[in-house]
Design a protein around this motif. Structure first.
Motif, PDB file in Angstrom:
ATOM      1  N   GLY A   1      23.356  47.436 -11.787  1.00  0.00           N
ATOM      2  CA  GLY A   1      24.649  47.907 -12.682  1.00  0.00           C
ATOM      3  C   GLY A   1      24.554  47.531 -14.101  1.00  0.00           C
ATOM      4  N   GLY A   2      23.566  46.802 -14.479  1.00  0.00           N
ATOM      5  CA  GLY A   2      23.500  46.510 -15.759  1.00  0.00           C
ATOM      6  C   GLY A   2      23.827  44.897 -16.018  1.00  0.00           C
ATOM      7  N   PRO A   3      23.344  44.435 -17.282  1.00  0.00           N
ATOM      8  CA  PRO A   3      23.281  42.870 -17.547  1.00  0.00           C
ATOM      9  C   PRO A   3      24.788  42.263 -17.412  1.00  0.00           C
ATOM     10  CG  PRO A   3      22.617  44.279 -19.406  1.00  0.00           C
ATOM     11  CD  PRO A   3      23.043  45.380 -18.473  1.00  0.00           C
ATOM     12  N   ASP A   4      25.983  43.056 -17.295  1.00  0.00           N
ATOM     13  CA  ASP A   4      26.977  42.361 -17.080  1.00  0.00           C
ATOM     14  C   ASP A   4      27.262  42.055 -15.783  1.00  0.00           C
ATOM     15  OD1 ASP A   4      27.546  42.637 -20.085  1.00  0.00           O
ATOM     16  OD2 ASP A   4      29.089  44.543 -19.672  1.00  0.00           O
ATOM     17  N   GLU A   5      26.493  42.710 -14.902  1.00  0.00           N
ATOM     18  CA  GLU A   5      26.737  42.349 -13.428  1.00  0.00           C
ATOM     19  C   GLU A   5      26.008  41.178 -13.176  1.00  0.00           C
ATOM     20  OE1 GLU A   5      28.916  44.252 -11.458  1.00  0.00           O
ATOM     21  OE2 GLU A   5      29.480  44.929 -13.335  1.00  0.00           O
ATOM     22  N   VAL A   6      25.161  40.635 -14.026  1.00  0.00           N
ATOM     23  CA  VAL A   6      24.064  39.471 -13.296  1.00  0.00           C
ATOM     24  C   VAL A   6      24.961  38.099 -13.250  1.00  0.00           C
ATOM     25  CG1 VAL A   6      21.956  38.118 -13.620  1.00  0.00           C
ATOM     26  CG2 VAL A   6      22.222  40.813 -14.108  1.00  0.00           C
ATOM     27  N   GLU A   7      24.894  37.660 -12.265  1.00  0.00           N
ATOM     28  CA  GLU A   7      25.427  36.247 -12.157  1.00  0.00           C
ATOM     29  C   GLU A   7      24.462  35.235 -12.090  1.00  0.00           C
ATOM     30  OE1 GLU A   7      29.060  35.489  -9.880  1.00  0.00           O
ATOM     31  OE2 GLU A   7      30.205  37.071 -10.799  1.00  0.00           O
ATOM     32  N   SER A   8      23.514  35.493 -11.033  1.00  0.00           N
ATOM     33  CA  SER A   8      22.342  34.636 -10.921  1.00  0.00           C
ATOM     34  C   SER A   8      21.111  35.231 -11.050  1.00  0.00           C
ATOM     35  CB  SER A   8      22.609  34.252  -9.333  1.00  0.00           C
ATOM     36  OG  SER A   8      23.824  33.588  -9.208  1.00  0.00           O
ATOM     37  N   TYR A   9      20.122  34.173 -10.983  1.00  0.00           N
ATOM     38  CA  TYR A   9      18.760  34.777 -11.196  1.00  0.00           C
ATOM     39  C   TYR A   9      17.675  33.817 -10.521  1.00  0.00           C
ATOM     40  CZ  TYR A   9      19.099  32.208 -16.064  1.00  0.00           C
ATOM     41  OH  TYR A   9      19.311  31.374 -17.046  1.00  0.00           O
ATOM     42  N   GLY A  10      16.554  34.120 -10.501  1.00  0.00           N
ATOM     43  CA  GLY A  10      15.473  33.359  -9.995  1.00  0.00           C
ATOM     44  C   GLY A  10      14.209  34.346 -10.207  1.00  0.00           C
ATOM     45  N   LYS A  11      13.106  33.588  -9.967  1.00  0.00           N
ATOM     46  CA  LYS A  11      11.827  33.983 -10.185  1.00  0.00           C
ATOM     47  C   LYS A  11      10.781  33.501  -9.124  1.00  0.00           C
ATOM     48  CE  LYS A  11      10.803  30.787 -14.075  1.00  0.00           C
ATOM     49  NZ  LYS A  11      10.200  30.615 -15.359  1.00  0.00           N
ATOM     50  N   GLY A  12       9.620  33.920  -8.625  1.00  0.00           N
ATOM     51  CA  GLY A  12       8.786  33.314  -7.934  1.00  0.00           C
ATOM     52  C   GLY A  12       7.384  34.229  -7.979  1.00  0.00           C
ATOM     53  N   GLY A  13       6.455  33.727  -6.924  1.00  0.00           N
ATOM     54  CA  GLY A  13       5.092  34.269  -7.000  1.00  0.00           C
ATOM     55  C   GLY A  13       4.319  33.807  -6.021  1.00  0.00           C
ATOM     56  N   ILE A  14       3.469  34.519  -5.530  1.00  0.00           N
ATOM     57  CA  ILE A  14       2.474  34.224  -4.432  1.00  0.00           C
ATOM     58  C   ILE A  14       1.145  34.676  -5.030  1.00  0.00           C
ATOM     59  CG2 ILE A  14       1.650  34.760  -2.113  1.00  0.00           C
ATOM     60  CD1 ILE A  14       4.426  36.084  -1.344  1.00  0.00           C
ATOM     61  N   VAL A  15       0.042  33.693  -4.723  1.00  0.00           N
ATOM     62  CA  VAL A  15      -1.255  33.810  -5.358  1.00  0.00           C
ATOM     63  C   VAL A  15      -2.131  33.967  -3.861  1.00  0.00           C
ATOM     64  CG1 VAL A  15      -1.944  31.489  -5.225  1.00  0.00           C
ATOM     65  CG2 VAL A  15      -3.223  33.125  -6.533  1.00  0.00           C
ATOM     66  N   GLY A  16      -3.027  35.194  -3.959  1.00  0.00           N
ATOM     67  CA  GLY A  16      -3.870  35.438  -2.927  1.00  0.00           C
ATOM     68  C   GLY A  16      -4.897  34.242  -2.535  1.00  0.00           C
ATOM     69  N   GLY A  17      -5.515  34.210  -1.639  1.00  0.00           N
ATOM     70  CA  GLY A  17      -6.604  33.162  -1.321  1.00  0.00           C
ATOM     71  C   GLY A  17      -7.707  32.689  -1.935  1.00  0.00           C
ATOM     72  N   ASP A  18      -7.995  33.502  -2.898  1.00  0.00           N
ATOM     73  CA  ASP A  18      -9.066  33.281  -3.941  1.00  0.00           C
ATOM     74  C   ASP A  18      -8.668  32.871  -5.343  1.00  0.00           C
ATOM     75  OD1 ASP A  18     -10.863  34.200  -1.898  1.00  0.00           O
ATOM     76  OD2 ASP A  18     -11.293  36.160  -2.803  1.00  0.00           O
ATOM     77  N   GLY A  19      -7.170  32.694  -5.336  1.00  0.00           N
ATOM     78  CA  GLY A  19      -6.802  32.249  -6.895  1.00  0.00           C
ATOM     79  C   GLY A  19      -6.229  31.006  -6.613  1.00  0.00           C
ATOM     80  N   GLU A  20      -5.440  30.314  -7.543  1.00  0.00           N
ATOM     81  CA  GLU A  20      -4.939  29.024  -7.383  1.00  0.00           C
ATOM     82  C   GLU A  20      -3.517  29.174  -7.692  1.00  0.00           C
ATOM     83  OE1 GLU A  20      -6.841  26.646 -10.570  1.00  0.00           O
ATOM     84  OE2 GLU A  20      -8.367  28.037 -10.697  1.00  0.00           O
ATOM     85  N   LEU A  21      -2.623  28.042  -7.462  1.00  0.00           N
ATOM     86  CA  LEU A  21      -1.361  28.016  -7.711  1.00  0.00           C
ATOM     87  C   LEU A  21      -1.075  28.055  -9.261  1.00  0.00           C
ATOM     88  CD1 LEU A  21       0.231  25.628  -5.105  1.00  0.00           C
ATOM     89  CD2 LEU A  21       0.566  27.928  -5.306  1.00  0.00           C
ATOM     90  N   GLU A  22      -1.839  27.263  -9.800  1.00  0.00           N
ATOM     91  CA  GLU A  22      -1.776  27.437 -11.293  1.00  0.00           C
ATOM     92  C   GLU A  22      -1.691  28.698 -12.146  1.00  0.00           C
ATOM     93  OE1 GLU A  22      -1.041  25.042 -14.877  1.00  0.00           O
ATOM     94  OE2 GLU A  22      -0.927  24.798 -12.852  1.00  0.00           O
ATOM     95  N   HIS A  23      -2.234  29.862 -11.453  1.00  0.00           N
ATOM     96  CA  HIS A  23      -2.326  31.173 -11.733  1.00  0.00           C
ATOM     97  C   HIS A  23      -0.919  31.715 -11.815  1.00  0.00           C
ATOM     98  CE1 HIS A  23      -6.825  31.527 -10.525  1.00  0.00           C
ATOM     99  NE2 HIS A  23      -6.676  30.852 -11.670  1.00  0.00           N
ATOM    100  N   VAL A  24      -0.117  31.456 -10.532  1.00  0.00           N
ATOM    101  CA  VAL A  24       1.130  31.844 -10.602  1.00  0.00           C
ATOM    102  C   VAL A  24       1.976  30.893 -11.528  1.00  0.00           C
ATOM    103  CG1 VAL A  24       3.337  31.779  -8.981  1.00  0.00           C
ATOM    104  CG2 VAL A  24       0.918  32.274  -8.220  1.00  0.00           C
ATOM    105  N   ALA A  25       1.810  29.565 -12.017  1.00  0.00           N
ATOM    106  CA  ALA A  25       2.500  28.750 -12.881  1.00  0.00           C
ATOM    107  C   ALA A  25       1.999  29.283 -14.153  1.00  0.00           C
ATOM    108  CB  ALA A  25       2.089  27.517 -12.747  1.00  0.00           C
ATOM    109  N   ALA A  26       1.202  30.085 -14.542  1.00  0.00           N
ATOM    110  CA  ALA A  26       0.891  30.587 -15.715  1.00  0.00           C
ATOM    111  C   ALA A  26       1.688  31.919 -15.919  1.00  0.00           C
ATOM    112  CB  ALA A  26      -0.842  31.173 -15.907  1.00  0.00           C
TER     113      ALA A  26
END
Length: 193
Positions: free
Chosen positions: A73-98
Motif C-alpha cells: 500500500g505504499g512506503p508509509d505502510e512499511v514497518e518491518s523489512y528483511g532480505k534473503g537469498g538461496i544459491v543453487g548447488g553449483d554456486g557459493e554462499l558468497e554469491h548470495v552475500a554479494a
C-alpha cells in the motif's frame, strides 16, 4: 565483460493474518515477499570479482522492494523489512552475500522511505522448493521486540543448480498480539520527532 541479468521468474507473495491463536486482530498483519529467480553467471566456477552480483543486488533491491511496497500500500505502510537469498548447488554462499550486502540496502531504504536499522538477512544453499525464513524487524530500530519475526519464502521450481533466488520482505506491522515487553515502536517514533 559484465554478464547480463537473466531473470527466469518473478514471484510476489502476499500473506495477511486476520486471527492468531483465538483472537482476531484489530488490523490484519500483512507480509509481502517479492522474489526474483535468475541465472548465476558464476555457478561452477571461481571468480575473485563478484561485481556483477553486487550491481544486480542494487538493481533488484530497487525493483523487488518497489513491487513489495506497492502490494503493501505504499512506503508509509512499511514497518518491518528483511532480505534473503538461496544459491543453487553449483554456486557459493558468497554469491548470495554479494547480492545482499554491498549495495542492496541503499535502494531498499529509498523505496521504504527511510530505514535507520540494519536490514536483517538470511542466506542458504538449496535446490527446487527450498524454503527460506527471511527475518524481519522494525525498520527504524533493531531492538523493537514486537517486530522480531520472519516470512517463509519458497518457489517450487527454484533455484536450479545454476541459479540464484533473491527475496525482499516488507510488513505493515509486527507479530500478532505481541506482549513480551521491551522497546515499543511508539517510543522510537517519539525520539525521532
Amino acid at each position: 565483460m559484465t554478464p547480463d541479468l537473466s531473470i527466469r521468474k518473478r514471484v510476489v507473495t502476499v500473506e495477511e493474518t486476520h486471527r492468531d491463536g483465538e483472537h482476531d486482530l484489530d488490523t490484519p498483519v500483512k507480509k509481502v515477499a517479492a522474489i526474483a529467480v535468475f541465472e548465476n553467471p558464476y555457478a561452477g566456477q571461481w571468480k575473485d570479482d563478484l561485481g556483477a552480483l553486487t550491481d544486480w543486488g542494487e538493481q533488484l533491491g530497487e525493483t523487488l522492494t518497489r513491487a513489495a511496497v506497492e502490494q503493501l500500500g505504499g512506503p508509509d505502510e512499511v514497518e518491518s523489512y528483511g532480505k534473503g537469498g538461496i544459491v543453487g548447488g553449483d554456486g557459493e554462499l558468497e554469491h548470495v552475500a554479494a547480492l545482499l550486502h554491498p549495495k542492496l540496502g541503499t535502494p531498499l531504504r529509498a523505496e521504504v522511505g527511510g530505514g535507520e536499522a540494519i536490514i536483517p538477512s538470511a542466506k542458504k544453499r538449496g535446490g527446487h522448493g527450498t524454503t527460506l525464513d527471511v527475518p524481519t524487524h522494525y525498520k527504524d530500530e533493531a531492538y523493537v521486540r514486537t517486530h522480531y519475526d520472519a516470512m517463509e519464502v519458497r518457489v517450487h521450481d527454484a533455484p536450479r543448480p545454476d541459479e540464484l533466488l533473491l527475496a525482499i520482505v516488507v510488513t505493515n506491522g509486527g507479530r500478532p498480539h505481541p506482549r513480551i515487553g521491551g522497546l515499543q515502536k511508539e517510543e522510537v517514533e517519539s525520539r525521532t520527532d
